[in-house]
Design an enzyme around this catalytic site. Structure first.
Site, PDB file in Angstrom:
ATOM      1  N   CYS A 250      -4.430 -45.175-103.777  1.00  0.00           N
ATOM      2  CA  CYS A 250      -5.438 -46.088-103.620  1.00  0.00           C
ATOM      3  C   CYS A 250      -5.531 -47.160-104.734  1.00  0.00           C
ATOM      4  O   CYS A 250      -6.210 -47.279-105.585  1.00  0.00           O
ATOM      5  CB  CYS A 250      -6.720 -45.476-103.502  1.00  0.00           C
ATOM      6  SG  CYS A 250      -6.632 -44.274-102.147  1.00  0.00           S
ATOM      7  N   PRO A 253      -7.714 -52.962-106.736  1.00  0.00           N
ATOM      8  CA  PRO A 253      -7.223 -54.235-107.266  1.00  0.00           C
ATOM      9  C   PRO A 253      -6.085 -54.069-108.325  1.00  0.00           C
ATOM     10  O   PRO A 253      -5.304 -55.102-108.531  1.00  0.00           O
ATOM     11  CB  PRO A 253      -8.115 -55.256-107.581  1.00  0.00           C
ATOM     12  CG  PRO A 253      -9.390 -54.305-108.355  1.00  0.00           C
ATOM     13  CD  PRO A 253      -9.152 -53.069-107.411  1.00  0.00           C
ATOM     14  N   GLY A 254      -5.674 -52.714-108.412  1.00  0.00           N
ATOM     15  CA  GLY A 254      -4.391 -52.517-109.289  1.00  0.00           C
ATOM     16  C   GLY A 254      -4.679 -52.287-110.727  1.00  0.00           C
ATOM     17  O   GLY A 254      -3.792 -52.593-111.671  1.00  0.00           O
ATOM     18  N   CYS A 370     -15.373 -42.946-109.063  1.00  0.00           N
ATOM     19  CA  CYS A 370     -16.380 -43.643-109.975  1.00  0.00           C
ATOM     20  C   CYS A 370     -17.817 -43.199-109.661  1.00  0.00           C
ATOM     21  O   CYS A 370     -18.632 -44.083-109.587  1.00  0.00           O
ATOM     22  CB  CYS A 370     -16.104 -45.307-110.058  1.00  0.00           C
ATOM     23  SG  CYS A 370     -16.242 -45.725-108.594  1.00  0.00           S
TER      24      CYS A 370
HETATM   25  C1  SAM Z   1     -11.448 -47.118-106.164  1.00  0.00           C
HETATM   26  S1  SAM Z   1     -10.731 -48.434-105.356  1.00  0.00           S
HETATM   27  C2  SAM Z   1      -9.161 -48.206-106.281  1.00  0.00           C
HETATM   28  C3  SAM Z   1      -9.319 -49.018-107.588  1.00  0.00           C
HETATM   29  C4  SAM Z   1      -7.921 -49.171-108.289  1.00  0.00           C
HETATM   30  N1  SAM Z   1      -7.200 -47.912-108.597  1.00  0.00           N
HETATM   31  C5  SAM Z   1      -7.952 -49.768-109.418  1.00  0.00           C
HETATM   32  O1  SAM Z   1      -8.177 -49.031-110.583  1.00  0.00           O
HETATM   33  O2  SAM Z   1      -8.005 -51.079-109.708  1.00  0.00           O
HETATM   34  C6  SAM Z   1     -10.131 -47.470-103.940  1.00  0.00           C
HETATM   35  C7  SAM Z   1      -9.302 -47.977-103.041  1.00  0.00           C
HETATM   36  O3  SAM Z   1      -8.731 -47.251-101.897  1.00  0.00           O
HETATM   37  C8  SAM Z   1      -8.390 -48.158-100.874  1.00  0.00           C
HETATM   38  N2  SAM Z   1      -8.313 -47.026 -99.858  1.00  0.00           N
HETATM   39  C9  SAM Z   1      -9.428 -46.669 -99.263  1.00  0.00           C
HETATM   40  N3  SAM Z   1      -8.889 -45.596 -98.158  1.00  0.00           N
HETATM   41  C10 SAM Z   1      -7.751 -45.694 -98.133  1.00  0.00           C
HETATM   42  C11 SAM Z   1      -6.767 -44.881 -97.729  1.00  0.00           C
HETATM   43  N4  SAM Z   1      -6.833 -43.965 -96.598  1.00  0.00           N
HETATM   44  N5  SAM Z   1      -5.256 -45.047 -97.999  1.00  0.00           N
HETATM   45  C12 SAM Z   1      -5.150 -46.119 -98.830  1.00  0.00           C
HETATM   46  N6  SAM Z   1      -6.019 -46.756 -99.577  1.00  0.00           N
HETATM   47  C13 SAM Z   1      -7.138 -46.345 -99.223  1.00  0.00           C
HETATM   48  C14 SAM Z   1      -9.432 -49.181-100.750  1.00  0.00           C
HETATM   49  O4  SAM Z   1      -8.928 -50.159 -99.811  1.00  0.00           O
HETATM   50  C15 SAM Z   1      -9.790 -49.395-102.316  1.00  0.00           C
HETATM   51  O5  SAM Z   1      -8.872 -50.618-102.588  1.00  0.00           O
END
Ligand code: SAM
Length: 421
Positions: A250, A253-254, A370
């Site tokens: 997941c 934004p990276g 978080c």
């Molecule tokens: C907490 S954020 C990730 C933040 C990222 N790891 C960072 O440090 O910048 C969670 C992310 O999970 C994605 N997401 C939610 N459900 C998902 C799924 N079933 N498969 C892949 N990505 C998913 C969302 O679009 C979101 O961008």
């Protein structure tokens, strides 16, 4: 000030109707391209501040009106003006005069006298009104009652400080790109640019004063990124060695994808379900001069993206309530509903179950949220381990058994590291 109050009131009203503040502000910037940097900052401050202190401001407003204000935008205008009067240096006469004009634009000229009376009454009886507002939990802490009760039952000793930390202004924290320079070397660059910062135990650099990112030395050329100190535990916990196959499930934004890539030469696949957010991963990596394979996919549906080769390391930075980062997103506490937490926990369980299949034998999966709610953290992991006999929880997590509570160094996070036996 009038235009700023009006935009802020409409934005806060839309948050209370269920929309995300980040998305709303992006719309505002698109629709009002003529706003100066200062105006944008002011709108942002009014929205953030009003939502941060919404419980208290509403408890004050309730005492100032004989019946609830029917029009949401008018109600939010009064909340915004009360925020300005109580929490900012804006000249009180200007706040009231402009709010009175705004009230007339929103709800007709007959509302001028009403808005004027409400705000002047607050000025005259401020202490009594605030004293009564602070007598209720929602007024004192500015969170919904269910949130306060949940924290009190899960964290009886820390609930008060956690609730208060969530209403503070968040620190701006940086991560030096280790491929390019050390944290100490970047600290010197900050000092030469006249910016004070302190180095935290995990090498995160906390600025004494937040600045726009384009003022950070070397930001455009990839020497530094903005990332909360609590999020900067990922690379050391995942312990990625050169050449390992790593999945960031997941990723958008990276921030964490980049952190992993900065510490070694790994083969990283970054997934995200949201194509627009995934594009932000690419621009983050481009700026930092890093490379990963990116794919837009639902991480839980292995048949759509997995080639059958196991991963040595998997990072699951799961979608969650974000209850640990409310000081950066004060809309969250008003948008979430109690039932959402169980919904996130179910989604997290599905992602864990699916992604466990792609972890190599002896490989590790780092689960991160978080959130500070137990249902999304320890309880979810305990349930997962009970279902998966080949999963064991590794120790050595930061905080108290992986739970980092928000404080002046970092936001709230939860970490659990699982190894496949
Ligand atoms: C907490 S954020 C990730 C933040 C990222 N790891 C960072 O440090 O910048 C969670 C992310 O999970 C994605 N997401 C939610 N459900 C998902 C799924 N079933 N498969 C892949 N990505 C998913 C969302 O679009 C979101 O961008």
């Amino acid at each position: 000030m009038q235009q700023i109050q009006r935009i802020a009131a409409a934005t806060v009203a839309s948050v209370l109707a269920g929309k995300s503040l980040t998305a709303l502000l992006e719309n505002v910037w698109r629709e009002h391209r003529d706003l100066s940097r200062g105006d944008r900052g002011a709108i942002q401050d009014l929205c953030f501040g009003s939502l941060r202190h919404l419980g208290r401001l509403r408890a004050v407003l309730d005492q100032l009106v004989s019946k609830p204000v029917a029009k949401p935008e008018l109600q939010c205008l009064l909340v915004v003006a009360l925020y300005q009067l109580e929490y900012t240096d804006a000249a009180p006469y200007a706040v009231v005069d402009h709010a009175v004009e705004c009230a007339s634009q929103i709800a007709g000229a007959q509302m001028k006298a009403f808005a004027n009376a409400v705000l002047r009454n607050f000025q005259r009886n401020r202490e009594t009104l605030l004293g009564k507002a602070d007598a209720s939990d929602e007024g004192r802490y500015s969170y919904p009652a269910w949130w306060i009760e949940r924290l009190r039952s899960e964290l009886p000793l820390e609930a008060d400080s956690v609730l208060r930390a969530g209403n503070a202004h968040p620190p701006m924290t940086l991560r030096a790109n280790r491929r390019r320079l050390s944290a100490d070397a970047y600290l010197l660059q900050l000092a030469s640019a006249g910016m004070q910062a302190r180095r935290l135990p995990n090498d995160a650099l906390q600025l004494a004063q937040p600045v726009p990112v384009d003022q950070l030395p070397g930001f455009a050329t990839g020497e530094v990124s903005v990332q909360d100190a609590g999020a900067q535990e990922v690379a050391s916990l995942l312990d990625v060695a050169d050449g390992m196959r790593v999945l960031d499930a997941c990723a958008a934004p990276g921030g964490k994808t980049a952190q992993i890539l900065e510490t070694g030469v790994a083969d990283v696949l970054a997934l995200d379900i949201d194509a627009a957010r995934l594009r932000r991963v690419q621009s983050t990596l481009d700026r930092l001069g890093l490379t990963a394979r990116l794919q837009c996919a639902d991480a839980a549906r292995l048949e759509t993206w997995w080639d059958g080769q196991p991963f040595d390391r998997v990072l699951l930075d799961a979608p969650c309530s974000a209850s640990g980062v409310v000081r950066r997103h004060p809309d969250i506490k008003w948008l979430r509903r109690p039932a959402d937490i169980a919904g996130f926990a179910a989604q997290q369980g599905q992602l864990l179950d699916a992604l466990w299949k792609v972890v190599a034998r002896s490989g590790k999966l780092l689960y991160v949220t978080c959130s500070i709610f137990r249902e999304e953290n320890q309880e979810g992991i305990d349930r997962f381990v009970a279902r998966q006999p080949d999963a064991r929880i590794l120790g050595g997590m930061p905080g108290r058994e992986g739970l980092l509570l928000p404080n002046d160094e970092h936001d709230g996070f939860y970490y659990a590291l699982l190894q496949k036996s």
